[in-house]
Design an enzyme around this catalytic site. Structure first.
Site, PDB file in Angstrom:
ATOM      1  CE  LYS A 212      -3.211   2.638   2.983  1.00  0.00           C
ATOM      2  NZ  LYS A 212      -4.047   2.646   4.184  1.00  0.00           N
TER       3      LYS A 212
ATOM      4  CG  ASP B  81      -5.385   7.984   4.589  1.00  0.00           C
ATOM      5  OD1 ASP B  81      -6.285   8.632   4.010  1.00  0.00           O
ATOM      6  OD2 ASP B  81      -5.596   6.992   5.312  1.00  0.00           O
TER       7      ASP B  81
ATOM      8  CE  LYS C  57      -6.443   8.826   8.008  1.00  0.00           C
ATOM      9  NZ  LYS C  57      -7.156   7.761   8.705  1.00  0.00           N
TER      10      LYS C  57
ATOM     11  CD  GLU D 163      -6.574   5.258   2.456  1.00  0.00           C
ATOM     12  OE1 GLU D 163      -7.577   5.340   3.201  1.00  0.00           O
ATOM     13  OE2 GLU D 163      -5.436   5.063   2.894  1.00  0.00           O
TER      14      GLU D 163
ATOM     15  NE  ARG E 217     -10.912  -1.077   3.877  1.00  0.00           N
ATOM     16  CZ  ARG E 217     -11.535  -1.208   5.042  1.00  0.00           C
ATOM     17  NH1 ARG E 217     -12.721  -1.788   5.107  1.00  0.00           N
ATOM     18  NH2 ARG E 217     -10.954  -0.777   6.155  1.00  0.00           N
TER      19      ARG E 217
END
Ligand code: BES
Ligand code: MN
Ligand code: ZN
Length: 498
Positions: free
Chosen positions: A268, A273, A280, A352, A354
């Site tokens: 990954k 992120d 977040k 995200e 996965r």
């Protein structure tokens, strides 16, 4: 750093520093006792006088002891002999390395716990030495403007073996450990870099540079157009809100017969992120620069394999992207079509990892892999379940899971088996698409893995959730380089033909 195993039956090699181990009852192994005898039993006297307790990790540097062949002798505590094992050995070497690096010694010879009663084979001991000493020399990529720290003096470490056969085994361990440390450092460097430097494009460039460095390695970096041509709708959904373009990085290392099925490692590579539209909370959002640690670790393992020229075939795939909010970003309730053809309802854009991984797993099928392992900082739930100590391990293949678990034990980089299965897959049901990308709070690490398993049918597949192990927060904030040791051990073990 140079690591060498030498035959030194009488513990008589001269060096800038001899390192000898003592247990906490004052006992020394043969080699250490010989070194001490030459300085009139100074170490034993210091122990008797309670000036050196030899607790695990204690050190005491003796300067110019009379009679010694070396101008420095470093005493290092090994703790209780009864409890002495792999962890204690690692701690002992770590303490010795820390102390050594503070001295002016350019080279050292280690006489640590070589007694035959200690239940540690010579290969393992040697591997721990080169791995641990190298790790102590790691420095975070320096983006500070002040004066640069001086590089350490220490350039060469030798370990003493009692005979030529042991020395040969130890040299193999030293070489493996040094290559593992290089892989770990490579991985840590990437993860520690800020997200405005370490972008998907940058990751691609670093992989291409590896392709130039290693003869047996072919690296291809696919841009957005080719990712679209592959119909990776889930991966692209994550990338669409970002100004930084995504990259699919494919590294093919050929160390064995082309007909032999490769191991496939998938990372990954979310270089930042933010959560996307499901943004977040601000606290610790900066740590989401580490969300490419899975990518960094599979590239690190590749570095180790390539340095050692392991006789295996290995394919490393990295799905690299940012996850950002924007007017054109993917929204909760959007439905996308993955490369496998399965449709996914994106109920939370922060799940995200996965999404990029599911398409990378589908892509891996073209290599007809013997095993597929994906590595990802996938869920906060895994951190809640296992803390920062062990990585989560899920698999659809019992022997593969056991193999990975054993590699983690040998490398002191452990993973803990967690379940997947129908119960968890059921949590991912959607009224509108084949599956949803979240399954509720309960069992979050397991539902995430269950999501991936839907794309791994008929593959020998395992998943490592490294959200808790890939970095540490707080004052020592930074990447750990995990699980490069586990992956490297896994590959070394495969290369040995099991
Ligand atoms: N990168 C995070 C997982 C993460 C969180 C790693 C905290 C390390 C520390 C991942 O993309 C994520 O945001 N996962 C969500 C999933 C949820 C929305 C189902 C999470 O764990 O909260
Ligand atoms: Mn996320
Ligand atoms: Zn993430």
């Amino acid at each position: 750093m140079e690591f060498k195993a030498i035959v030194d039956t009488r513990a008589q090699s001269a060096s800038a520093c001899a390192v000898i181990g003592l247990y906490d009852d004052g006992l020394m192994d043969d080699a250490a006792r010989r070194v001490d005898a030459r300085m009139g039993g100074l170490a034993a006297k210091l122990f008797a006088a309670r000036d050196f307790a030899a607790k695990l990790g204690d050190t005491l540097l003796l300067a110019r002891p009379a009679g010694s062949k070396s101008p420095r002798v470093l005493l290092v505590g090994q703790g209780s002999k009864k409890k002495f094992g792999r962890k204690q050995y690692r701690k002992t070497v770590q303490a010795a390395a820390q102390a050594l690096l503070k001295t002016g010694a350019g080279d050292a010879v280690l006489y640590i716990a070589s007694d035959p009663e200690v239940d540690l084979d010579a290969y393992t001991r040697a591997r721990i030495v080169s791995e641990t000493v190298s790790a102590q020399t790691y420095r975070i990529p320096d983006l500070k403007s002040g004066p640069k720290p001086k590089p350490p003096r220490l350039r060469s470490v030798r370990v003493a073996a009692a005979d030529a056969r042991t020395a040969k085994t130890m040299q193999l361990g030293l070489d493996h450990g040094a290559a593992m440390a290089r892989g770990v450092a490579f991985s840590r460097d990437l993860a520690n870099l800020p997200p405005n430097v370490c972008t998907p494009t940058y990751l691609g460039a670093r992989a291409l540079a590896l392709g130039k460095e290693f003869r047996r390695l072919k690296v291809t970096v696919l841009g957005e157009r080719r990712i679209r041509a592959l119909k990776m709708g889930a991966f692209l959904a994550v990338a669409q809100g970002s100004a930084e373009p995504p990259r699919l990085i494919v590294c093919e290392y050929r160390g064995a017969d082309p007909k032999s099925a490769p191991v496939c490692l998938i990372g990954k590579g979310i270089t930042f992120d933010s959560g996307g539209i499901s943004l977040k909370d601000p606290p610790a959002m900066d740590e989401m620069k580490f969300d490419m640690s899975g990518a960094a670790s599979v590239l690190g393992a590749l570095v180790t394999a390539a340095l050692l020229e392991l006789p295996i075939n290995l394919v490393v795939i990295v799905a690299a992207s940012e996850n950002m909010p924007a007017g054109n970003a993917v929204k909760p309730a959007d439905i996308v079509t993955s490369m496998s053809g399965q449709t996914v309802e994106i109920l939370n854009t922060d799940a995200e990892g996965r999404l990029v991984l599911c398409d990378a797993i589908t892509y891996s099928r073209r290599f007809k892999p013997a095993a597929v392992i994906d590595v990802a900082t996938l869920t906060g739930a895994c951190v809640i379940a296992l803390g920062n100590h062990l990585s989560g391990l899920m698999s659809n293949d019992e022997p593969l899971a056991e193999e990975i678990e054993a590699a983690g034990v040998r490398a002191d980089d452990r993973a803990w088996r967690m379940p997947i299965g129908e119960e968890y897959a059921d949590q991912l049901k959607s009224n509108f698409a084949d599956l949803a990308n979240i399954g509720g709070r309960e069992g979050g690490a397991c539902t995430a893995a269950a999501f991936l398993s839907r794309f791994a049918k008929d593959l020998h597949w395992a998943h490592l959730d490294i959200a808790g192990t890939a970095w540490v927060g707080g004052a020592q904030k930074g990447s750990t380089g995990r699980p490069v040791p586990l992956l490297a051990d896994f590959l070394i073990n495969r290369a040995r033909g099991k």
